[in-house]
Write an enzyme that holds these catalytic residues in place. Structure first.
Site, PDB file in Angstrom:
ATOM      1  CG  ASP A  40      -0.402  -0.047   2.515  1.00  0.00           C
ATOM      2  OD1 ASP A  40       0.840  -0.092   2.614  1.00  0.00           O
ATOM      3  OD2 ASP A  40      -1.168  -0.042   3.503  1.00  0.00           O
ATOM      4  CB  SER A  41       4.537   1.808  -0.368  1.00  0.00           C
ATOM      5  OG  SER A  41       4.738   0.700  -1.226  1.00  0.00           O
ATOM      6  CG  ASP A  79       0.276  -4.075   2.167  1.00  0.00           C
ATOM      7  OD1 ASP A  79       0.370  -4.885   3.106  1.00  0.00           O
ATOM      8  OD2 ASP A  79       1.043  -3.096   2.028  1.00  0.00           O
ATOM      9  CE  LYS A 109       3.241  -5.825   3.607  1.00  0.00           C
ATOM     10  NZ  LYS A 109       2.746  -4.688   4.402  1.00  0.00           N
ATOM     11  CD  GLU A 111       0.962  -1.531   7.901  1.00  0.00           C
ATOM     12  OE1 GLU A 111       0.717  -0.798   8.874  1.00  0.00           O
ATOM     13  OE2 GLU A 111       1.353  -1.093   6.809  1.00  0.00           O
ATOM     14  CD  GLU A 178       8.307  -0.523   7.003  1.00  0.00           C
ATOM     15  OE1 GLU A 178       7.357  -1.229   6.623  1.00  0.00           O
ATOM     16  OE2 GLU A 178       8.495   0.646   6.605  1.00  0.00           O
TER      17      GLU A 178
HETATM   18  O1  KIV Z   1       3.592  -1.100   1.350  1.00  0.00           O
HETATM   19  C1  KIV Z   1       4.744  -1.538   1.164  1.00  0.00           C
HETATM   20  O2  KIV Z   1       5.358  -1.376   0.094  1.00  0.00           O
HETATM   21  C2  KIV Z   1       5.359  -2.267   2.252  1.00  0.00           C
HETATM   22  C3  KIV Z   1       6.850  -2.388   2.187  1.00  0.00           C
HETATM   23  C4  KIV Z   1       7.432  -1.135   2.732  1.00  0.00           C
HETATM   24  C5  KIV Z   1       7.337  -3.555   2.866  1.00  0.00           C
HETATM   25  O3  KIV Z   1       4.706  -2.659   3.178  1.00  0.00           O
END
Ligand code: KIV
Length: 262
Positions: A40-41, A79, A109, A111, A178
């Protein structure tokens, strides 16, 4: 996932990259990446927002489909965006399922804190593999006031380590760690049986992940722990300038000479 566990067992590093489109997926898979994360970056690097809060489930599904289309073999992780993991378990499960069914992801993934352990256990039981993200959790950037390194004192390091163990016990198949001290990355990796993938967590993790834009030098928000392997931003800027000048001087429109044609 079994292949990732084997890599950890053999002591071979897992190569992971966060990216958002088919072209990048092909590029990094071709270079040998085992894991492609649709992170989600993309809120910052694709949407131009200040953090990941703007990213919706539909956005991640859209980008996951694109990455899936470019990846023949790599394990594609999607994510779970902001707030979904704090909703009711039933709602979160629907979102996790959509990332697999509509996005084509192999796993998701999350968090996570210890509060997400029951959700992880339920998702795994339902057939949704989960990678748990600990240490710095960028979705909390607004409460943290940015992206500070986590686990710097003994007490908070022990708390992150305990969380990592709880999430591994809940059934996560891997941990993403992270922005923590190298010693904490090492300790978590030694304590859990599942693979650990670090970003700013030291070279002792089972693998490493960086954002593709940071690897390529194509970002102005590269974190201090990310090492660029090229400076494509500068090269792209000069190509853009050359193009604009060529159009302005009437050199674009006819077929280019064979030497410059792709
Ligand atoms: O959102 C993302 O790209 C991430 C990476 C920083 C691991 O979670």
């Amino acid at each position: 996932m079994a292949d990732l566990a084997k890599l950890k067992a053999k002591g071979e590093a897992i190569v992971a990259v966060s990216l958002y489109d088919a072209w990048m997926a092909r590029l990094f898979e071709g270079a040998g990446a085992h894991v492609l994360l649709v992170g989600d970056s993309l809120g910052m690097l694709f949407q131009g927002q200040r953090d990941t809060v703007s990213v919706t489930l539909e956005h991640v599904i859209y980008h996951t489909r694109a990455v899936r289309a470019g990846a023949a073999r790599a394990h594609v992780v999607a994510d779970l965006p902001f707030l979904w993991a704090s909703r009711s378990e039933d709602e979160a499960l629907v979102a996790l399922g959509r990332l697999l069914q509509e996005g084509g992801a192999d796993s998701v993934k999350i968090e996570a804190t210890e509060r997400q352990a029951p959700l992880i256990a339920r998702a795994v039981e339902a057939g949704i593999p989960i990678m748990a993200h600990v240490g710095l959790r960028p979705q909390t950037a607004r409460t943290l006031g940015g992206y500070p390194r986590q686990g710097r004192d003994a007490e908070s390091a022990a708390a992150i380590c305990a969380t990592a163990e709880v999430l591994a016990d809940a059934g996560a198949y891997a941990l993403l760690i992270e922005n923590v001290p190298d010693s904490l990355g090492n300790e978590i990796t030694a304590r859990v049986r599942i693979p650990t993938i670090g970003i700013g967590a030291g070279p002792g993790c089972s693998g490493q992940i960086l954002v593709a834009h940071d690897i390529l030098g194509f970002s102005d928000t590269t974190p201090p722990f990310a090492r660029p392997f090229a400076n494509l931003g500068a090269e792209a800027a000069s190509a853009a300038q050359a193009y604009a000048q060529a159009v302005a001087s009437g050199q674009v429109g006819s077929r280019p000479p064979p030497a410059t044609r792709r």
